[in-house]
Write a protein that holds these residues in place. Structure first.
Motif, PDB file in Angstrom:
ATOM      1  N   ALA A 149      62.934  52.594  57.517  1.00 52.11           N
ATOM      2  CA  ALA A 149      63.861  51.459  57.476  1.00 52.11           C
ATOM      3  C   ALA A 149      65.271  52.008  57.379  1.00 52.11           C
ATOM      4  CB  ALA A 149      63.552  50.552  56.290  1.00 52.11           C
TER       5      ALA A 149
ATOM      6  N   ILE B  81      68.145  45.368  64.909  1.00 52.15           N
ATOM      7  CA  ILE B  81      66.977  44.676  64.353  1.00 52.15           C
ATOM      8  C   ILE B  81      65.865  44.601  65.398  1.00 52.15           C
ATOM      9  CG2 ILE B  81      66.137  42.443  63.516  1.00 52.15           C
ATOM     10  CD1 ILE B  81      68.891  42.093  62.155  1.00 52.15           C
TER      11      ILE B  81
ATOM     12  N   HIS C 182      62.273  46.455  64.774  1.00 52.18           N
ATOM     13  CA  HIS C 182      61.062  45.642  64.754  1.00 52.18           C
ATOM     14  C   HIS C 182      60.092  46.034  65.864  1.00 52.18           C
ATOM     15  CE1 HIS C 182      63.030  42.150  62.279  1.00 52.18           C
ATOM     16  NE2 HIS C 182      62.941  43.281  61.615  1.00 52.18           N
TER      17      HIS C 182
ATOM     18  N   LYS D 206      59.451  48.861  62.163  1.00 56.50           N
ATOM     19  CA  LYS D 206      60.327  49.308  61.082  1.00 56.50           C
ATOM     20  C   LYS D 206      61.289  48.190  60.680  1.00 56.50           C
ATOM     21  CE  LYS D 206      59.791  54.137  62.384  1.00 56.50           C
ATOM     22  NZ  LYS D 206      60.437  55.458  62.581  1.00 56.50           N
ATOM     23  N   LYS D 207      62.147  48.451  59.695  1.00 53.11           N
ATOM     24  CA  LYS D 207      62.935  47.376  59.094  1.00 53.11           C
ATOM     25  C   LYS D 207      64.431  47.689  59.068  1.00 53.11           C
ATOM     26  CE  LYS D 207      59.145  45.829  56.095  1.00 53.11           C
ATOM     27  NZ  LYS D 207      58.732  45.560  54.692  1.00 53.11           N
TER      28      LYS D 207
ATOM     29  N   HIS E   3      67.714  46.440  56.632  1.00 51.01           N
ATOM     30  CA  HIS E   3      68.209  45.730  55.457  1.00 51.01           C
ATOM     31  C   HIS E   3      69.722  45.570  55.600  1.00 51.01           C
ATOM     32  CE1 HIS E   3      64.611  47.724  53.166  1.00 51.01           C
ATOM     33  NE2 HIS E   3      64.232  46.852  54.072  1.00 51.01           N
TER      34      HIS E   3
ATOM     35  N   LYS F 237      67.770  37.311  61.226  1.00 53.76           N
ATOM     36  CA  LYS F 237      66.509  37.607  60.551  1.00 53.76           C
ATOM     37  C   LYS F 237      66.363  39.081  60.159  1.00 53.76           C
ATOM     38  CE  LYS F 237      64.095  33.665  62.570  1.00 53.76           C
ATOM     39  NZ  LYS F 237      64.543  32.833  61.448  1.00 53.76           N
TER      40      LYS F 237
ATOM     41  N   ASP G 231      65.372  42.062  57.525  1.00 52.13           N
ATOM     42  CA  ASP G 231      64.190  42.122  56.661  1.00 52.13           C
ATOM     43  C   ASP G 231      64.534  41.906  55.197  1.00 52.13           C
ATOM     44  OD1 ASP G 231      61.905  43.033  58.556  1.00 52.13           O
ATOM     45  OD2 ASP G 231      63.638  44.257  59.104  1.00 52.13           O
ATOM     46  N   ALA G 232      65.793  42.075  54.841  1.00 48.56           N
ATOM     47  CA  ALA G 232      66.231  41.807  53.465  1.00 48.56           C
ATOM     48  C   ALA G 232      67.743  41.840  53.422  1.00 48.56           C
ATOM     49  CB  ALA G 232      65.657  42.831  52.489  1.00 48.56           C
TER      50      ALA G 232
ATOM     51  N   ILE H 111      64.293  34.721  52.991  1.00 46.81           N
ATOM     52  CA  ILE H 111      64.795  36.074  53.246  1.00 46.81           C
ATOM     53  C   ILE H 111      64.782  36.855  51.932  1.00 46.81           C
ATOM     54  CG2 ILE H 111      66.744  37.482  53.999  1.00 46.81           C
ATOM     55  CD1 ILE H 111      67.538  35.278  55.885  1.00 46.81           C
TER      56      ILE H 111
END
Length: 435
Positions: free
Chosen positions: A29, A55, A59, A63-64, A66, A92, A94-95, A114
Motif C-alpha cells: 500500500a 488508486i 486496486h 493493493k491500497k 491511503h 474511493k 482505501d482509508a 470510508i
C-alpha cells in the motif's frame, strides 16, 4: 513468539511516480497527501488526476492507497474542508489518515463507510487512547514514534481488534510526533500545517559557555543550583542571531536525530502482531520509495518464511543517503546512539543515480539522459524490481554521432549503452555504484 500474519508494507508516495515505483518494488500500500491538507507543502506532487490514476493502478494489483488529511487546521481553514473531503471521497481511497478530532467527526458523519486511520500526529501512546478512537469508529491507529517495543506489544495485546501501524524506516523528528515550534519561531513556517523548514537539521554554534547559578538563570533549577549557560547561533539562515541556551545536570538535547531503521528489530515487530509497517519519506525521491520498499519487502518475506533477513536488505539501506541509523526509542539507547552531533548527513551512500533511460532499441541498446558523471570503467547497474542488473560500460557512446566515449560527463549529455536483455525502463533506475 510465533508469527501469525504478515504485516502490510506501507510506502510513501510524494507523486504518482513514487506510487508506481513503490508498488513495483514490493509495497502492499502507499500513502499520499491531499494537497494543502496533509503535512507536506513541499515534496507533494499529487493532484486529483494522480489520485484517480494511482488508486486505479493500486486496486488493479490488489493493493491500497491511503489518502492523508492529517493537517491540524486553525479555525479559518475548517470551512474549506468539507469540499475537499467530498472530492476525495468520490475517488474511493482505501482509508483517510487523519489527526484532528473535529475533521474526523465531519468525515465520520459524511462518509461512514470510508475507514479512518489515526495519524501519528495524534500522538497515541497508550491502550486507553487506542480504545477511545476505536469506539469513535476508527479502524487503525498509527502509534507515536516515542514508544518502545515493549509498550507497542502491551498496546497490541490490550487492543487485539484494532489495527496498529508503526513507523519502520525514515527520518525522525526531534519533537513529539512532529509537534515542533522551532520552524515557526525561526521562520514563521508552521510544522502542523506542513510547512516545516527542518530547522532542527541546521548547524548551530555555541558561544559564551559558563557556569551560572539558579539565581542567575531561572529556566532550570538543578539540585545543586548549578547551570551551564550558553548562546546558540544557527549560522546557515540566521547569522548573528544568538539564542540563549541553558543546560542543567540532566544535560541539553541536541536536535539532529539519526534516521530510523528497524531491520535489527523487525522480527520482534512482526511477532508482536503489528498490522502495518510504515516507511517515512514523501519528500524523498521515487528511487528512495522503491529502494526502501524492496529492502523491507525482502526482509518481511524472509522473516515470515522463517529465514534470516537477506544481506540485500542491509546493502540497500546502507547504500542510499541517510543521517546514519538508529532503532530510536524502540530500544533503550544512550543519546550518542540516536543523535548525530557533527553533521546532518553523515552517510552520503555509495549508490548514485547516473542516468535516466529514455528508450531501448530492438537490439537492446539503451538511450540514456545522463544525470551524474560516470565512466566506461565505472561500476554501473540497473536497480529493478527483480534485483540489480549489471551493465557493461565498455560500449559507452555519444548518441548524437555514435562516437565512443570514455566519460559521460553529466547533465546535458545523451549517451547509448549496449545491453542485450529487454528492460522495463519505466521501473529501472540506473546507478553508479561507488565501492
Amino acid at each position: 513468539m510465533s508469527i501469525n500474519k504478515k504485516p502490510e508494507l506501507l510506502a510513501p508516495a510524494g507523486s504518482l511516480k513514487h506510487l508506481e515505483m513503490a508498488l513495483a518494488f514490493g509495497a502492499d500500500a502507499v500513502y499520499a497527501g491531499v494537497p494543502k491538507w496533509s503535512l507536506r507543502v513541499r515534496g507533494n506532487g499529487f493532484i486529483r488526476e494522480d489520485f484517480i490514476k494511482g488508486i486505479e493502478l493500486a486496486h488493479s494489483q490488489g493493493k491500497k492507497v491511503h489518502a492523508v488529511l492529517n493537517i491540524i487546521p486553525h479555525v479559518r481553514r475548517v470551512a474549506a474542508f468539507e469540499r475537499i473531503v467530498d472530492e476525495m471521497a468520490q475517488l474511493k481511497p482505501d482509508a483517510f489518515i487523519m489527526a484532528d478530532p473535529g475533521l474526523i467527526d465531519i468525515v465520520r458523519n459524511r462518509y461512514p463507510d470510508i475507514p479512518i486511520h489515526l495519524s501519528v500526529q495524534a500522538n497515541t501512546v497508550n491502550a486507553g487512547s487506542v480504545k477511545f478512537w476505536q469506539k469513535v469508529g476508527l479502524t487503525r491507529c498509527i502509534l507515536a514514534r516515542e514508544l518502545s517495543l515493549t509498550e507497542i506489544e502491551m498496546i497490541k495485546q490490550e487492543c487485539p481488534d484494532m489495527e496498529i501501524e508503526v513507523f519502520a524506516h525514515g527520518a525522525l523528528c526531534i519533537a513529539v510526533s512532529g509537534r515542533c515550534l522551532i520552524s515557526g519561531m525561526l521562520s514563521h513556517r508552521d510544522a502542523n500545517i506542513g510547512a516545516c523548514n527542518n530547522a532542527c537539521r541546521y548547524g548551530f554554534k555555541v558561544r559564551n559557555v559558563h557556569s551560572a547559578t539558579a539565581d542567575d538563570v531561572t529556566t532550570f533549577e538543578a539540585d545543586d543550583g548549578t547551570i551551564l549557560s550558553a548562546e546558540l547561533e544557527e549560522g546557515m539562515h540566521h547569522p548573528g542571531e544568538w539564542m540563549r541556551m541553558e543546560e542543567d545536570l540532566n544535560g541539553s538535547y541536541l536536535m539532529n536525530s539519526k534516521d530510523l531503521c528497524t531491520l535489527p528489530v523487525l522480527k520482534r515487530l512482526i511477532e508482536i502482531g503489528v498490522d502495518s509497517l510504515k516507511i517515512e519519506g514523501r519528500s524523498r525521491s521515487p528511487f528512495y520509495s522503491a529502494a526502501i520498499s524492496r529492502a523491507y519487502r525482502l526482509a518481511i518475506d524472509a522473516i515470515c518464511e522463517g529465514r534470516e533477513i537477506p544481506e540485500e536488505s542491509y546493502t540497500i539501506v546502507n547504500s542510499i543517503p541517510s543521517r546514519g541509523y538508529t532503532t530510536a526509542l524502540l530500544e533503550p539507547h544512550r543519546p550518542d546512539k540516536t543523535q548525530d552531533y557533527e553533521t546532518n548527513s553523515p552517510n552520503p551512500g555509495n549508490w548514485q543515480i547516473c542516468g535516466d533511460i529514455k528508450t531501448q532499441d530492438a537490439d537492446g541498446t539503451l538511450h540514456i539522459d545522463v544525470k551524474n558523471r560516470f565512466e566506461k570503467n565505472s561500476k554501473i547497474a540497473l536497480f529493478t524490481p527483480q534485483g540489480m542488473i549489471p551493465l557493461d560500460g565498455g560500449s559507452l557512446a555519444n548518441e548524437k554521432d555514435g562516437k565512443a566515449l570514455d566519460v559521460a560527463p553529466g547533465t546535458g549529455w545523451t549517451v547509448t549503452l549496449k545491453h542485450k536483455d529487454k528492460v522495463d525502463i519505466s521501473k529501472a533506475v540506473m546507478l553508479r555504484i561507488d565501492n
